[in-house]
Design an enzyme around this catalytic site. Structure first.
Site, mmCIF file in Angstrom:
data_model
loop_
_atom_site.group_PDB
_atom_site.id
_atom_site.type_symbol
_atom_site.label_atom_id
_atom_site.label_comp_id
_atom_site.label_asym_id
_atom_site.label_seq_id
_atom_site.Cartn_x
_atom_site.Cartn_y
_atom_site.Cartn_z
ATOM 1 C CB CYS A 1 -26.271 37.879 58.578
ATOM 2 S SG CYS A 1 -27.653 36.957 57.870
ATOM 3 C CG HIS B 1 -30.617 37.637 61.628
ATOM 4 N ND1 HIS B 1 -31.760 38.175 61.066
ATOM 5 C CD2 HIS B 1 -29.866 37.186 60.587
ATOM 6 C CE1 HIS B 1 -31.696 38.051 59.753
ATOM 7 N NE2 HIS B 1 -30.555 37.459 59.434
#
Length: 344
Positions: free
Chosen positions: A131, A251
């Site tokens: 990711c 994130h």
């Protein structure tokens, strides 16, 4: 495949990423003729909702892939290693979200905005990158194409959902306990299978995944190695520090990049604004910049705090944010599947 579409399996369909895969197959109107949700034996028999109907989850097993055209895997590396080759034997194309095959030279590692053509080289398995890697390479691709890249230094601020639904639930429990003045008993983070666990609530943990002999973590080395593979350039210097923060989803990354050529800052902003999958939010004087809370539930990569480095003539700093469960996992996998069928 039939004229009505594809038979698509989602392995790990009851997990956090698997549920997003099912949701976005529907939202992106992927041509699913039949959905085959799979999970472990303990989840088999449960129902998931797809296109207004309840679909029964079946146990993930080799024979379950008979007749499946495309399988999206998000059930962990051990399951992928065991079942992905079995699916391929039965004619299924596997798009795997684990780290099991990412660095296999026979397996393309794909971010469609960056290296879509790599899909053509697949031999049955296509890997979905980490990711944190995905959002960074999406933001850097237009700069790589225009100026070239010498070096990347990245520090991540990673949400707990990246460690799974149980880690997110633990953060919630810990937060409630701290606010109530109760004892906190960490059991999962930074890594569930390690002996020592650290409180996540009101804390920052400079460890994502297990440690390596070189002093880096496995997560950090993923970013190093995957970036070079996706960009197709082993000469790019990449170093990473990956940190877990008490954020549920999304994130964030502080990215410093040294380009091969001199650059114009306004051209950089324009290149990023025009890049597929990128949204620029960059005006510090007006407090315009991406945050994980605002990126949650969105599929794009958001870039802000774009500024010239004060110490290097070709150095550039930026702030990159994305929903780790979507572009960082489920949506990128579906985009790979969309790319795959577009090339048939």
């Amino acid at each position: 495949m039939s004229e009505q579409g594809y038979t698509v399996a989602v392995v790990g369909s009851t997990g956090a990423v698997g549920r997003q895969m099912v949701k976005y197959l529907e939202e992106r109107n992927f041509p699913v003729r039949r959905l085959v949700p799979m999970a472990s034996g303990r989840s088999a028999g449960t129902k998931i909702r797809f296109r207004g109907e309840d679909v029964t989850v079946i146990e993930a097993a080799a024979d379950a892939f008979e007749g499946v055209d495309i399988a999206l895997f998000s059930a962990g590396g051990s399951v992928s290693k065991q079942l992905a080759p079995e699916a391929v034997k039965r004619g299924t194309v596997v798009i795997d979200n684990s780290s099991a095959f990412r660095m296999d030279p026979e397996v393309p590692l794909v971010v469609p905005e960056v290296n879509a053509e790599a899909v053509r080289r697949h031999k049955g398995i296509i890997a979905n990158p980490n990711c944190s890697t995905i959002q960074m390479v999406v933001a850097l691709k237009p700069l790589l194409d225009r100026y070239g890249i010498d070096r990347i230094i990245v520090s991540t601020y990673q949400a707990v959902s990246g460690a799974g639904a149980s880690a997110a639930a633990e953060l919630e429990r810990q937060t409630r306990a701290v606010l109530a003045g109760e004892e906190v008993n960490p059991r999962i983070l930074p890594v569930g299978r390690l002996n020592k666990h650290v409180q996540m609530a009101f804390n920052v943990i400079p460890q994502v995944d297990v440690g390596e002999e070189n002093g880096f973590t496995f997560e950090e080395m993923k970013m190093v190695n995957e970036t070079k593979k996706i960009f197709g350039d082993e000469s790019i210097g990449v170093t990473a520090t990956c940190v877990r923060v008490p954020v549920m989803t999304g994130h964030s990354e502080s990215v410093y990049v040294e380009l091969k050529q001199e650059y114009d800052l306004e051209e950089v902003r324009a290149l990023l604004a025009e890049a597929p999958g990128v949204v620029v939010q960059d005006d510090i004087l007006q407090q315009v910049y991406p945050t994980p809370l605002e990126s949650e539930g969105k599929s794009e990569v958001f870039v802000g705090r774009i500024r010239r480095d004060l110490t290097h003539p070709r150095g550039l700093n930026m702030w990159v944010v994305s929903d780790n469960l979507l572009k960082g996992a489920a949506v990128n996998a579906i985009q790979i599947a969309e790319t795959l069928i577009s090339m048939k």
